[in-house]
Design a protein around this motif. Structure first.
Motif, short mmCIF file in Angstrom:
data_model
loop_
_atom_site.label_atom_id
_atom_site.label_comp_id
_atom_site.label_asym_id
_atom_site.label_seq_id
_atom_site.Cartn_x
_atom_site.Cartn_y
_atom_site.Cartn_z
N TRP A 50 45.40 -10.96 87.41
CA TRP A 50 44.26 -10.30 88.05
C TRP A 50 44.14 -8.86 87.57
CZ3 TRP A 50 39.97 -11.20 90.66
CH2 TRP A 50 39.36 -10.15 91.37
N GLU A 51 42.93 -8.46 87.24
CA GLU A 51 42.63 -7.07 86.89
C GLU A 51 41.55 -6.58 87.85
OE1 GLU A 51 42.53 -3.65 86.14
OE2 GLU A 51 43.78 -4.53 84.57
N GLY A 52 41.92 -5.68 88.73
CA GLY A 52 40.97 -5.23 89.76
C GLY A 52 40.20 -3.98 89.41
N ALA A 53 40.59 -3.28 88.36
CA ALA A 53 39.91 -2.03 87.99
C ALA A 53 38.70 -2.34 87.13
CB ALA A 53 40.88 -1.11 87.24
N VAL A 54 37.52 -2.16 87.69
CA VAL A 54 36.29 -2.50 86.98
C VAL A 54 36.00 -1.54 85.83
CG1 VAL A 54 33.79 -2.84 87.24
CG2 VAL A 54 35.34 -3.52 89.06
N ASP A 55 36.34 -0.27 86.03
CA ASP A 55 36.02 0.72 85.01
C ASP A 55 37.21 1.06 84.11
OD1 ASP A 55 37.49 1.88 86.99
OD2 ASP A 55 36.21 3.64 87.26
N GLY A 56 38.27 0.24 84.18
CA GLY A 56 39.44 0.46 83.35
C GLY A 56 39.41 -0.35 82.06
N PRO A 57 40.30 -0.06 81.14
CA PRO A 57 40.32 -0.77 79.85
C PRO A 57 40.75 -2.24 79.97
CG PRO A 57 42.21 0.69 80.04
CD PRO A 57 41.31 0.99 81.20
N GLY A 58 41.33 -2.62 81.11
CA GLY A 58 41.78 -4.00 81.30
C GLY A 58 40.70 -4.93 81.82
N ASN A 59 39.54 -4.37 82.22
CA ASN A 59 38.48 -5.22 82.74
C ASN A 59 37.96 -6.16 81.66
OD1 ASN A 59 36.63 -6.02 84.85
ND2 ASN A 59 35.05 -5.00 83.67
N SER A 60 37.79 -7.42 82.00
CA SER A 60 37.32 -8.46 81.07
C SER A 60 38.32 -8.73 79.94
CB SER A 60 35.95 -8.09 80.46
OG SER A 60 34.97 -8.02 81.47
N GLN A 61 39.58 -8.39 80.16
CA GLN A 61 40.60 -8.60 79.13
C GLN A 61 41.70 -9.56 79.58
OE1 GLN A 61 40.04 -7.10 76.03
NE2 GLN A 61 38.17 -6.62 77.15
N HIS A 62 41.81 -9.78 80.89
CA HIS A 62 42.90 -10.61 81.41
C HIS A 62 42.36 -11.94 81.95
CE1 HIS A 62 45.89 -7.47 80.79
NE2 HIS A 62 44.97 -6.61 81.21
N ILE A 63 43.17 -12.65 82.72
CA ILE A 63 42.78 -13.99 83.17
C ILE A 63 41.63 -13.95 84.15
CG2 ILE A 63 43.59 -16.00 84.48
CD1 ILE A 63 46.35 -15.58 83.15
N ALA A 64 41.72 -13.09 85.15
CA ALA A 64 40.68 -13.04 86.18
C ALA A 64 40.39 -11.60 86.57
CB ALA A 64 41.11 -13.85 87.42
N ASP A 65 39.15 -11.36 87.02
CA ASP A 65 38.74 -10.04 87.50
C ASP A 65 37.58 -10.28 88.47
OD1 ASP A 65 36.32 -10.30 85.89
OD2 ASP A 65 37.58 -9.77 84.17
N TRP A 66 36.94 -9.21 88.89
CA TRP A 66 35.86 -9.34 89.88
C TRP A 66 34.71 -10.19 89.36
CZ3 TRP A 66 36.85 -8.57 94.69
CH2 TRP A 66 37.83 -7.65 95.07
N TYR A 67 34.52 -10.24 88.05
CA TYR A 67 33.40 -11.02 87.50
C TYR A 67 33.72 -12.51 87.40
CZ TYR A 67 31.34 -6.50 86.65
OH TYR A 67 30.82 -5.25 86.84
N THR A 68 34.96 -12.88 87.67
CA THR A 68 35.32 -14.30 87.71
C THR A 68 34.49 -15.03 88.76
OG1 THR A 68 37.57 -13.81 86.97
CG2 THR A 68 37.23 -15.93 88.06
N PHE A 69 34.21 -14.34 89.87
CA PHE A 69 33.42 -14.96 90.94
C PHE A 69 32.02 -15.33 90.45
CE2 PHE A 69 36.57 -12.33 93.20
CZ PHE A 69 37.17 -13.32 93.97
N SER A 70 31.46 -14.52 89.55
CA SER A 70 30.14 -14.84 88.98
C SER A 70 30.20 -16.15 88.19
CB SER A 70 29.66 -13.71 88.05
OG SER A 70 29.40 -12.54 88.78
N HIS A 71 31.29 -16.37 87.50
CA HIS A 71 31.42 -17.58 86.69
C HIS A 71 31.63 -18.82 87.58
CE1 HIS A 71 31.28 -15.54 82.83
NE2 HIS A 71 31.96 -14.56 83.42
N ILE A 72 32.29 -18.64 88.71
CA ILE A 72 32.39 -19.75 89.67
C ILE A 72 30.99 -20.12 90.16
CG2 ILE A 72 33.25 -20.44 91.94
CD1 ILE A 72 35.73 -18.66 91.37
N ILE A 73 30.19 -19.10 90.44
CA ILE A 73 28.80 -19.35 90.88
C ILE A 73 28.00 -20.01 89.76
CG2 ILE A 73 26.65 -18.25 91.64
CD1 ILE A 73 28.44 -16.11 93.00
N HIS A 74 28.26 -19.63 88.51
CA HIS A 74 27.62 -20.35 87.38
C HIS A 74 27.88 -21.85 87.53
CE1 HIS A 74 27.76 -16.80 84.26
NE2 HIS A 74 26.97 -16.55 85.28
N GLY A 75 29.13 -22.21 87.85
CA GLY A 75 29.49 -23.62 88.02
C GLY A 75 28.68 -24.28 89.12
N PHE A 76 28.49 -23.58 90.24
CA PHE A 76 27.65 -24.11 91.33
C PHE A 76 26.24 -24.37 90.82
CE2 PHE A 76 30.12 -21.57 94.84
CZ PHE A 76 31.20 -22.42 94.69
#
Length: 199
Positions: A50-76
Protein backbone atom coordinates in the motif's frame (compact mmCIF):
# COMPACT_ATOMS: atom_id res chain seq x y z
CA UNK A 1 -27.73 -37.01 -19.86
CA UNK A 2 -24.44 -37.76 -21.64
CA UNK A 3 -25.09 -34.91 -24.09
CA UNK A 4 -25.71 -32.50 -21.18
CA UNK A 5 -22.41 -33.51 -19.53
CA UNK A 6 -20.55 -33.04 -22.81
CA UNK A 7 -22.08 -29.59 -23.23
CA UNK A 8 -21.08 -28.67 -19.67
CA UNK A 9 -17.53 -29.91 -20.31
CA UNK A 10 -17.32 -27.79 -23.48
CA UNK A 11 -18.57 -24.75 -21.57
CA UNK A 12 -15.84 -25.25 -18.97
CA UNK A 13 -13.19 -25.60 -21.66
CA UNK A 14 -14.45 -22.44 -23.34
CA UNK A 15 -14.40 -20.62 -20.01
CA UNK A 16 -10.87 -21.84 -19.38
CA UNK A 17 -9.75 -20.63 -22.79
CA UNK A 18 -11.16 -17.15 -22.11
CA UNK A 19 -9.43 -17.01 -18.73
CA UNK A 20 -6.16 -18.10 -20.34
CA UNK A 21 -6.64 -15.35 -22.94
CA UNK A 22 -7.15 -12.82 -20.11
CA UNK A 23 -3.87 -13.91 -18.49
CA UNK A 24 -2.15 -13.67 -21.89
CA UNK A 25 -3.54 -10.14 -22.25
CA UNK A 26 -1.97 -9.27 -18.88
CA UNK A 27 1.39 -10.60 -20.03
CA UNK A 28 1.13 -8.74 -23.34
CA UNK A 29 0.25 -5.52 -21.51
CA UNK A 30 3.32 -5.87 -19.28
CA UNK A 31 5.51 -6.46 -22.33
CA UNK A 32 4.08 -3.42 -24.14
CA UNK A 33 4.55 -1.18 -21.10
CA UNK A 34 8.14 -2.34 -20.71
CA UNK A 35 8.73 -1.65 -24.41
CA UNK A 36 7.31 1.84 -23.84
CA UNK A 37 10.03 2.41 -21.24
CA UNK A 38 7.91 2.04 -18.12
CA UNK A 39 9.83 0.91 -15.02
CA UNK A 40 9.01 -2.63 -13.82
CA UNK A 41 8.71 -1.58 -10.15
CA UNK A 42 9.16 1.61 -8.17
CA UNK A 43 12.53 3.23 -8.83
CA UNK A 44 12.99 3.22 -5.05
CA UNK A 45 13.97 -0.44 -5.50
CA UNK A 46 11.36 -2.10 -3.28
CA UNK A 47 7.69 -3.09 -3.45
CA UNK A 48 5.01 -2.01 -0.98
CA UNK A 49 1.50 -3.43 -0.78
CA UNK A 50 0.00 0.00 0.00
CA UNK A 51 1.16 3.51 -0.87
CA UNK A 52 -0.95 6.15 0.83
CA UNK A 53 0.95 9.29 -0.17
CA UNK A 54 -0.82 10.70 -3.22
CA UNK A 55 1.72 13.44 -3.88
CA UNK A 56 4.80 11.32 -3.18
CA UNK A 57 7.11 9.55 -5.64
CA UNK A 58 5.66 6.15 -4.65
CA UNK A 59 2.15 6.93 -5.89
CA UNK A 60 1.14 4.66 -8.80
CA UNK A 61 4.37 2.69 -8.34
CA UNK A 62 3.41 -0.05 -5.87
CA UNK A 63 0.71 -2.73 -5.63
CA UNK A 64 -2.16 -0.61 -4.34
CA UNK A 65 -2.92 3.05 -3.61
CA UNK A 66 -5.95 5.32 -3.33
CA UNK A 67 -6.62 5.00 -7.07
CA UNK A 68 -7.00 1.22 -6.75
CA UNK A 69 -10.59 1.89 -5.66
CA UNK A 70 -11.26 3.55 -9.04
CA UNK A 71 -10.15 0.38 -10.80
CA UNK A 72 -12.46 -1.74 -8.65
CA UNK A 73 -15.28 0.56 -9.75
CA UNK A 74 -14.13 0.05 -13.37
CA UNK A 75 -14.83 -3.64 -12.75
CA UNK A 76 -18.35 -2.86 -11.51
CA UNK A 77 -19.02 -0.72 -14.57
CA UNK A 78 -17.54 -3.23 -17.02
CA UNK A 79 -19.62 -6.01 -15.50
CA UNK A 80 -22.76 -3.96 -16.09
CA UNK A 81 -21.71 -3.01 -19.61
CA UNK A 82 -20.85 -6.59 -20.62
CA UNK A 83 -24.06 -7.86 -19.03
CA UNK A 84 -25.96 -5.46 -21.27
CA UNK A 85 -23.90 -6.56 -24.30
CA UNK A 86 -24.46 -10.24 -23.53
CA UNK A 87 -28.21 -9.72 -23.88
CA UNK A 88 -27.58 -9.05 -27.58
CA UNK A 89 -24.52 -11.24 -28.14
CA UNK A 90 -24.61 -14.16 -25.69
CA UNK A 91 -21.31 -14.71 -23.88
CA UNK A 92 -20.35 -16.32 -20.61
CA UNK A 93 -18.71 -14.78 -17.56
CA UNK A 94 -15.16 -15.65 -18.69
CA UNK A 95 -15.62 -14.13 -22.14
CA UNK A 96 -17.02 -10.98 -20.55
CA UNK A 97 -14.10 -10.81 -18.12
CA UNK A 98 -11.68 -11.16 -21.04
CA UNK A 99 -13.39 -8.29 -22.85
CA UNK A 100 -13.21 -6.15 -19.69
CA UNK A 101 -9.53 -7.05 -19.28
CA UNK A 102 -8.80 -5.92 -22.84
CA UNK A 103 -10.50 -2.56 -22.24
CA UNK A 104 -8.72 -2.00 -18.93
CA UNK A 105 -5.38 -3.07 -20.42
CA UNK A 106 -5.92 -0.66 -23.30
CA UNK A 107 -6.55 2.14 -20.82
CA UNK A 108 -3.38 1.28 -18.85
CA UNK A 109 -1.34 1.48 -22.05
CA UNK A 110 -2.98 4.77 -23.08
CA UNK A 111 -2.69 6.19 -19.54
CA UNK A 112 1.07 5.64 -19.65
CA UNK A 113 1.53 7.27 -23.04
CA UNK A 114 3.00 10.80 -23.25
CA UNK A 115 -0.41 12.07 -24.41
CA UNK A 116 -2.23 11.19 -21.18
CA UNK A 117 0.73 11.76 -18.85
CA UNK A 118 1.05 15.31 -20.20
CA UNK A 119 -2.72 15.77 -19.95
CA UNK A 120 -2.67 14.72 -16.27
CA UNK A 121 0.15 17.14 -15.57
CA UNK A 122 -1.55 20.04 -17.37
CA UNK A 123 -5.17 19.57 -16.30
CA UNK A 124 -5.07 17.95 -12.84
CA UNK A 125 -3.25 18.34 -9.54
CA UNK A 126 -0.91 15.48 -10.54
CA UNK A 127 1.74 17.88 -11.83
CA UNK A 128 4.59 15.53 -10.91
CA UNK A 129 2.94 12.46 -12.44
CA UNK A 130 5.32 10.48 -14.62
CA UNK A 131 3.23 7.35 -15.22
CA UNK A 132 2.71 4.01 -13.50
CA UNK A 133 5.19 1.26 -12.88
CA UNK A 134 4.41 -1.96 -14.77
CA UNK A 135 3.63 -3.62 -11.43
CA UNK A 136 1.07 -0.94 -10.59
CA UNK A 137 -0.55 -1.15 -14.03
CA UNK A 138 -0.93 -4.93 -13.81
CA UNK A 139 -2.31 -4.64 -10.27
CA UNK A 140 -4.78 -2.01 -11.50
CA UNK A 141 -6.06 -4.50 -14.08
CA UNK A 142 -6.32 -7.17 -11.37
CA UNK A 143 -8.25 -4.69 -9.19
CA UNK A 144 -10.68 -4.25 -12.09
CA UNK A 145 -11.04 -8.04 -12.31
CA UNK A 146 -11.77 -8.14 -8.56
CA UNK A 147 -14.50 -5.54 -9.01
CA UNK A 148 -15.88 -7.50 -11.97
CA UNK A 149 -16.02 -10.70 -9.90
CA UNK A 150 -17.63 -8.91 -6.95
CA UNK A 151 -20.29 -7.37 -9.19
CA UNK A 152 -21.11 -10.86 -10.50
CA UNK A 153 -21.85 -12.07 -6.96
CA UNK A 154 -23.27 -9.05 -5.16
CA UNK A 155 -26.78 -7.63 -5.47
CA UNK A 156 -26.96 -4.52 -7.65
CA UNK A 157 -27.96 -2.32 -4.70
CA UNK A 158 -24.86 -3.37 -2.74
CA UNK A 159 -22.60 -2.72 -5.73
CA UNK A 160 -24.08 0.79 -5.98
CA UNK A 161 -23.59 1.37 -2.22
CA UNK A 162 -19.95 0.19 -2.44
CA UNK A 163 -19.34 2.46 -5.42
CA UNK A 164 -20.71 5.48 -3.57
CA UNK A 165 -18.77 4.58 -0.41
CA UNK A 166 -15.49 4.29 -2.34
CA UNK A 167 -16.06 7.47 -4.34
CA UNK A 168 -17.06 9.54 -1.29
CA UNK A 169 -14.42 8.00 0.97
CA UNK A 170 -11.55 8.61 -1.46
CA UNK A 171 -12.88 12.10 -2.20
CA UNK A 172 -12.81 12.98 1.52
CA UNK A 173 -9.30 11.58 2.02
CA UNK A 174 -7.43 12.79 -1.09
CA UNK A 175 -9.85 15.23 -2.77
CA UNK A 176 -9.93 13.07 -5.86
CA UNK A 177 -11.80 10.02 -7.15
CA UNK A 178 -12.85 8.34 -10.39
CA UNK A 179 -15.55 10.92 -11.15
CA UNK A 180 -13.23 13.92 -10.68
CA UNK A 181 -10.41 12.15 -12.49
CA UNK A 182 -12.54 11.68 -15.61
CA UNK A 183 -14.01 15.19 -15.33
CA UNK A 184 -10.61 16.84 -15.04
CA UNK A 185 -9.22 14.88 -17.99
CA UNK A 186 -12.16 15.70 -20.26
CA UNK A 187 -13.27 19.12 -19.00
CA UNK A 188 -10.72 20.69 -16.62
CA UNK A 189 -11.96 23.17 -14.04
CA UNK A 190 -9.69 25.73 -12.41
CA UNK A 191 -12.02 25.86 -9.39
CA UNK A 192 -11.81 22.09 -8.84
CA UNK A 193 -8.05 22.09 -9.36
CA UNK A 194 -7.66 24.87 -6.78
CA UNK A 195 -9.86 22.97 -4.30
CA UNK A 196 -7.92 19.75 -4.89
CA UNK A 197 -4.70 21.64 -4.25
CA UNK A 198 -6.01 22.78 -0.89
CA UNK A 199 -7.02 26.25 -1.99
Amino acid sequence: MMRARTGLRRARITGGVWLFAAVAALAATAAILLAMGRVPICECGYVKFWEGAVDGPGNSQHIADWYTFSHIIHGFLFFGATWWLSRRWPMGFSARLFLATLVEAGWEILENSPLIIDRYREATIAQGYTGDSVLNSICDILAMALGFALAARLPVWLTVVLTLAMEIGVLLVIRDNLTLNVLMLVWPSDAIRAWQGGG
